[in-house]
Scaffold this motif. Sequence first.
Motif, short mmCIF file in Angstrom:
data_model
loop_
_atom_site.label_atom_id
_atom_site.label_comp_id
_atom_site.label_asym_id
_atom_site.label_seq_id
_atom_site.Cartn_x
_atom_site.Cartn_y
_atom_site.Cartn_z
N LYS A 44 -14.70 7.80 5.26
CA LYS A 44 -15.70 6.73 5.30
C LYS A 44 -15.95 6.24 6.73
CE LYS A 44 -15.32 5.53 0.51
NZ LYS A 44 -14.61 4.75 -0.51
N SER A 96 -4.61 2.23 -0.68
CA SER A 96 -4.35 3.67 -0.58
C SER A 96 -5.32 4.32 0.40
CB SER A 96 -4.52 4.33 -1.96
OG SER A 96 -5.91 4.40 -2.26
N PRO A 108 0.82 -1.20 0.00
CA PRO A 108 0.00 0.00 0.00
C PRO A 108 0.86 1.25 0.00
CG PRO A 108 -0.12 -1.08 2.15
CD PRO A 108 0.75 -1.92 1.28
N LEU A 125 -3.02 0.11 7.01
CA LEU A 125 -3.55 -0.11 5.67
C LEU A 125 -3.33 -1.57 5.27
CD1 LEU A 125 -3.32 3.10 5.58
CD2 LEU A 125 -3.09 2.82 3.13
N TYR A 143 -6.13 -2.22 2.55
CA TYR A 143 -6.29 -1.03 1.72
C TYR A 143 -5.02 -0.77 0.93
CZ TYR A 143 -10.40 0.21 4.56
OH TYR A 143 -11.62 0.22 5.19
N ALA A 189 -7.25 6.76 -0.24
CA ALA A 189 -8.51 7.09 -0.91
C ALA A 189 -9.60 6.06 -0.62
CB ALA A 189 -8.28 7.21 -2.41
N GLU A 190 -9.22 4.83 -0.33
CA GLU A 190 -10.20 3.76 -0.15
C GLU A 190 -11.00 3.88 1.13
OE1 GLU A 190 -7.30 0.60 -2.47
OE2 GLU A 190 -8.52 -0.14 -0.79
N PHE A 191 -10.48 4.65 2.13
CA PHE A 191 -11.22 4.77 3.39
C PHE A 191 -11.39 6.23 3.84
CE2 PHE A 191 -7.65 5.78 6.13
CZ PHE A 191 -6.57 5.27 5.43
N LYS A 192 -10.79 7.16 3.12
CA LYS A 192 -10.83 8.58 3.53
C LYS A 192 -12.27 9.07 3.58
CE LYS A 192 -9.43 13.11 1.78
NZ LYS A 192 -8.73 13.79 0.65
#
Length: 313
Positions: free
Chosen positions: A308, A301, A1, A294, A299, A303-306
């Motif tokens: 959320k 990056s 990651p 991560l 994950y 972006a995948e959880f920012k």
Amino acid sequence: PTLQATFYGHTYDNPFMNASGVHCMTTAELDALADSAAGSFVTKSATAEAREGNPEPRYVNVDLGSINSMGLPNLGLDYYLDYAIKRQASHPDQPFVMSVASYQGFDEYVTNMRKIQESDYTGLVELNLSCPNVPGKPQMAYDFEDTDRLLTEIFAFYTKPFGVKLPPYFDIMHFDKIAAVLNQFDLKFVNCINSIGNGLYIDKATDTVVIKPKGGFGGIGGEYVKPTALANVRALKQRLNPSIEIIGTGGILTGRDAYEHLLCGASMLQVGTQLEKEGLGVFDRLTKELLAILESKGYASIAEFKGKLGTLD
Ligand SMILES: CC(C)(C)CCc1c(C(=O)O)[nH]c(=O)[nH]c1=O
């Protein structure tokens, strides 16, 4: 990651920065920050003229955080402007942020920003709205009308990218009000939070306060402030135009704290108290710990959880 962080059109190796005020007073400190594992950095809030600041002790680390009433010690706007102009020329691929304050209230904010507008600096500015307004009024960011008036006056002439550093708010109506003011303007970011103002820490060995200025009253940072910091990041992210990014500051001691700020919607992350306590190595540790999170969650990056964060509805 990867920990790559995108912020105002630039991709940084990671989201970590210092918080303004810590490890950023001199060009030597700033260059050391730039050479550290931090993804970017911000300068000490500058006032029109250099300031000695308050008598010491004015910053103290305590078990769960820190307390400070520094009084805006800094080497003056010209010093940091000179550094910023040279640095943007020598390292065009490493953008940073220049912090601007005011000690004389409303008018000095405007003259400081006018000087930057007329200078060769083209990078980001962080306008510290925690500064004192006229006597008898609360700090600028706690006076919504004056904040509106100040940003209106600055946007009348300022054409370069900037954002604001906010103190914490504690009332939902205040989240609504400050967001309504800020959404009127083409701000690039909002940095939540500054220290929690006017706390008091007592030394158990002496039954005495630990900092000299203001009878011991000072801004609180560190572990004490994470719940407030996360709430302000989340609340402002939910309310602001998506074009206004969030910098998350407050209570970041571990990779998990950093991860939680990102869950609340932060793009960049600032570390103050823990940087003061641990030194520049804190950035090596935090990047390692965040990367491990991560990996453990699968994950690739940020972006995948920012943004959320889950809720229980
Ligand atoms: C509190 C002010 C002195 C008005 C602004 C500078 C500042 C200081 C400071 O220089 O005392 N400390 C903080 O924790 N946050 C700040 O924004």
